[in-house]
Design an enzyme around this catalytic site. Sequence first.
Site, mmCIF file in Angstrom:
data_model
loop_
_atom_site.group_PDB
_atom_site.id
_atom_site.type_symbol
_atom_site.label_atom_id
_atom_site.label_comp_id
_atom_site.label_asym_id
_atom_site.label_seq_id
_atom_site.Cartn_x
_atom_site.Cartn_y
_atom_site.Cartn_z
ATOM 1 N N MET A 194 0.837 -1.212 0.000
ATOM 2 C CA MET A 194 0.000 0.000 0.000
ATOM 3 C C MET A 194 0.866 1.254 0.000
ATOM 4 O O MET A 194 0.548 2.259 -0.652
ATOM 5 C CB MET A 194 -0.906 -0.002 1.233
ATOM 6 C CG MET A 194 -2.123 -0.871 1.111
ATOM 7 S SD MET A 194 -3.300 -0.240 -0.098
ATOM 8 C CE MET A 194 -4.121 1.031 0.871
ATOM 9 N N LYS A 204 -1.385 -11.334 4.561
ATOM 10 C CA LYS A 204 -2.172 -10.512 5.494
ATOM 11 C C LYS A 204 -2.015 -11.015 6.926
ATOM 12 O O LYS A 204 -2.079 -12.217 7.175
ATOM 13 C CB LYS A 204 -3.648 -10.530 5.080
ATOM 14 C CG LYS A 204 -4.513 -9.583 5.876
ATOM 15 C CD LYS A 204 -5.842 -9.322 5.190
ATOM 16 C CE LYS A 204 -6.733 -8.414 6.023
ATOM 17 N NZ LYS A 204 -6.117 -7.110 6.327
ATOM 18 N N HIS A 221 -8.337 -12.787 1.038
ATOM 19 C CA HIS A 221 -7.178 -11.899 0.873
ATOM 20 C C HIS A 221 -5.932 -12.700 0.522
ATOM 21 O O HIS A 221 -5.872 -13.916 0.732
ATOM 22 C CB HIS A 221 -6.911 -11.102 2.159
ATOM 23 C CG HIS A 221 -7.853 -9.951 2.354
ATOM 24 N ND1 HIS A 221 -9.107 -10.102 2.886
ATOM 25 C CD2 HIS A 221 -7.716 -8.632 2.070
ATOM 26 C CE1 HIS A 221 -9.711 -8.926 2.932
ATOM 27 N NE2 HIS A 221 -8.897 -8.010 2.438
HETATM 28 N N1 LIG Z 1 -7.750 0.501 4.523
HETATM 29 C C1 LIG Z 1 -7.546 -0.064 3.340
HETATM 30 O O1 LIG Z 1 -8.247 0.189 2.339
HETATM 31 C C2 LIG Z 1 -6.424 -1.034 3.206
HETATM 32 C C3 LIG Z 1 -5.741 -1.392 4.309
HETATM 33 N N2 LIG Z 1 -4.701 -2.261 4.226
HETATM 34 C C4 LIG Z 1 -3.975 -2.470 5.464
HETATM 35 O O2 LIG Z 1 -2.807 -1.679 5.402
HETATM 36 C C5 LIG Z 1 -1.748 -2.321 6.095
HETATM 37 C C6 LIG Z 1 -0.551 -2.477 5.154
HETATM 38 O O3 LIG Z 1 -0.902 -3.361 4.123
HETATM 39 P P1 LIG Z 1 0.171 -3.800 3.017
HETATM 40 O O4 LIG Z 1 0.771 -2.612 2.382
HETATM 41 O O5 LIG Z 1 -0.516 -4.809 2.183
HETATM 42 O O6 LIG Z 1 1.268 -4.530 3.928
HETATM 43 P P2 LIG Z 1 2.825 -4.710 3.654
HETATM 44 O O7 LIG Z 1 3.263 -5.815 4.556
HETATM 45 O O8 LIG Z 1 3.065 -4.841 2.197
HETATM 46 O O9 LIG Z 1 3.453 -3.321 4.155
HETATM 47 C C7 LIG Z 1 3.604 -2.963 5.501
HETATM 48 C C8 LIG Z 1 4.852 -2.126 5.616
HETATM 49 O O10 LIG Z 1 4.952 -1.627 6.943
HETATM 50 C C9 LIG Z 1 6.316 -1.570 7.252
HETATM 51 N N3 LIG Z 1 6.557 -1.474 8.683
HETATM 52 C C10 LIG Z 1 6.607 -2.464 9.612
HETATM 53 N N4 LIG Z 1 6.930 -1.959 10.808
HETATM 54 C C11 LIG Z 1 7.087 -0.632 10.640
HETATM 55 C C12 LIG Z 1 7.437 0.437 11.509
HETATM 56 N N5 LIG Z 1 7.715 0.233 12.807
HETATM 57 N N6 LIG Z 1 7.495 1.686 11.006
HETATM 58 C C13 LIG Z 1 7.242 1.909 9.707
HETATM 59 N N7 LIG Z 1 6.928 0.941 8.827
HETATM 60 C C14 LIG Z 1 6.843 -0.312 9.294
HETATM 61 C C15 LIG Z 1 6.885 -2.871 6.661
HETATM 62 O O11 LIG Z 1 8.286 -2.768 6.489
HETATM 63 C C16 LIG Z 1 6.152 -2.915 5.322
HETATM 64 O O12 LIG Z 1 6.890 -2.267 4.314
HETATM 65 C C17 LIG Z 1 -2.327 -3.636 6.614
HETATM 66 O O13 LIG Z 1 -2.773 -3.466 7.932
HETATM 67 C C18 LIG Z 1 -3.523 -3.879 5.711
HETATM 68 O O14 LIG Z 1 -4.508 -4.654 6.329
HETATM 69 C C19 LIG Z 1 -4.311 -2.800 3.049
HETATM 70 C C20 LIG Z 1 -4.986 -2.497 1.903
HETATM 71 C C21 LIG Z 1 -6.110 -1.599 1.883
HETATM 72 O O1 LIG Z 2 -4.637 -6.383 3.974
HETATM 73 C C1 LIG Z 2 -5.229 -6.028 2.937
HETATM 74 O O2 LIG Z 2 -4.781 -6.249 1.805
HETATM 75 C C2 LIG Z 2 -6.499 -5.313 3.070
HETATM 76 N N1 LIG Z 2 -6.893 -4.947 4.256
HETATM 77 C C3 LIG Z 2 -8.062 -4.232 4.573
HETATM 78 C C4 LIG Z 2 -8.973 -5.056 5.449
HETATM 79 O O3 LIG Z 2 -8.469 -5.723 6.379
HETATM 80 O O4 LIG Z 2 -10.179 -5.039 5.255
HETATM 81 C C5 LIG Z 2 -8.735 -3.626 3.366
HETATM 82 C C6 LIG Z 2 -8.681 -4.472 2.145
HETATM 83 O O5 LIG Z 2 -9.538 -5.530 2.313
HETATM 84 C C7 LIG Z 2 -7.249 -4.939 1.858
#
Ligand SMILES: NC(=O)C1=CN([C@@H]2O[C@H](COP(=O)(O)OP(=O)(O)OC[C@H]3O[C@@H](n4cnc5c(N)ncnc54)[C@H](O)[C@@H]3O)[C@@H](O)[C@H]2O)C=CC1
Ligand SMILES: O=C(O)C1=N[C@H](C(=O)O)C[C@H](O)C1
Length: 267
Positions: A15, A160, A156
């Site tokens: 993200m 995740k 997902h």
């Molecule tokens: N609200 C929404 O629409 C969405 C929410 N998400 C959520 O967003 C979050 C991230 O998702 P992704 O990018 O897929 O995960 P990802 O695992 O690809 O990225 C997470 C990043 O956070 C970094 N990280 C870990 N500890 C850290 C710290 N102390 N300080 C700074 N960075 C740190 C990691 O190095 C990694 O690069 C998850 O909780 C996911 O569920 C994901 C997609 C959509």
């Molecule tokens: O981890 C993800 O990828 C996503 N996380 C969010 C969730 O927990 O609902 C949003 C989306 O589904 C992608």
Amino acid sequence: MNKIKIILAGPRGKMGQEALKMIEETQHFELVAAVDSKNDGLQVKDLSGAPESMEAPVYDDMENCIQAVEADVVVDLTRPDIGKKHLELALNHGIRTVIGTTGFSNDDLKRLTALAEEKSTGAIIAPNFAIGAILMMKFAKEASKYLPDIEIIEKHHDQKLDAPSGTALKTAQLITEVREEKSQGHPDEKEDLEGARGAELEGIRIHSVRLPGLVAHQEVIFGGVGQVLTIRHDSINRTSFMPGVRLAVESVMNIEGLVYGLENIME
Ligand SMILES: NC(=O)C1=CN([C@@H]2O[C@H](COP(=O)(O)OP(=O)(O)OC[C@H]3O[C@@H](n4cnc5c(N)ncnc54)[C@H](O)[C@@H]3O)[C@@H](O)[C@H]2O)C=CC1
Ligand SMILES: O=C(O)C1=N[C@H](C(=O)O)C[C@H](O)C1
């Protein structure tokens, strides 16, 4: 118009990389720093997947970053334990925050809502930024008034960390606002294999699938007499979330207190 100065936490994540591109493409946004789990002292452009033109320092600690740069909004796209810590820190410094990170419990939400109020600072926690997912939740809430027997299947990618997804929890919570608690299925049903019937929130069953190849998908299934309604949303890539992240950053500039869910700022 003054640019909105942003600190992005999680710039190397799936993200985070999309968010960097979105910030770069948005004329009234400016990235002033990124917080990563490592790479303290580098520039954002040095991180893998970052736009080459992005000149902003990287910190490996949110507290140090907040002390060093002047920012309007922290955007957090990290992991559940870190997202909570970052929101608390930002609020304590009176900095507005947009949280996309999922895995917040009801107790977390209550505690952070109180903190945002105490600090008179705006924050948005959006379990899903995709407009289609917000509509899915809205339609599911409406349908539940007429078809109250409901199960949710969320699917997902297998990287995740949290289950069920933030979206599934939010969907179930929205439904419970209009549906009486009810137990579903046969009163004498029993699981011969633990977990077979999924998790349960006020009688709504939630099933989590984790597989490589998936991005983010959810079906809300309603059973009625002689009929089944399915409301389904698919994010086929992470650009689907970026208009919602942009809207949240713009909106958080004008709110006080904590808002949980993008539906509360969409009109
Ligand atoms: N609200 C929404 O629409 C969405 C929410 N998400 C959520 O967003 C979050 C991230 O998702 P992704 O990018 O897929 O995960 P990802 O695992 O690809 O990225 C997470 C990043 O956070 C970094 N990280 C870990 N500890 C850290 C710290 N102390 N300080 C700074 N960075 C740190 C990691 O190095 C990694 O690069 C998850 O909780 C996911 O569920 C994901 C997609 C959509
Ligand atoms: O981890 C993800 O990828 C996503 N996380 C969010 C969730 O927990 O609902 C949003 C989306 O589904 C992608």
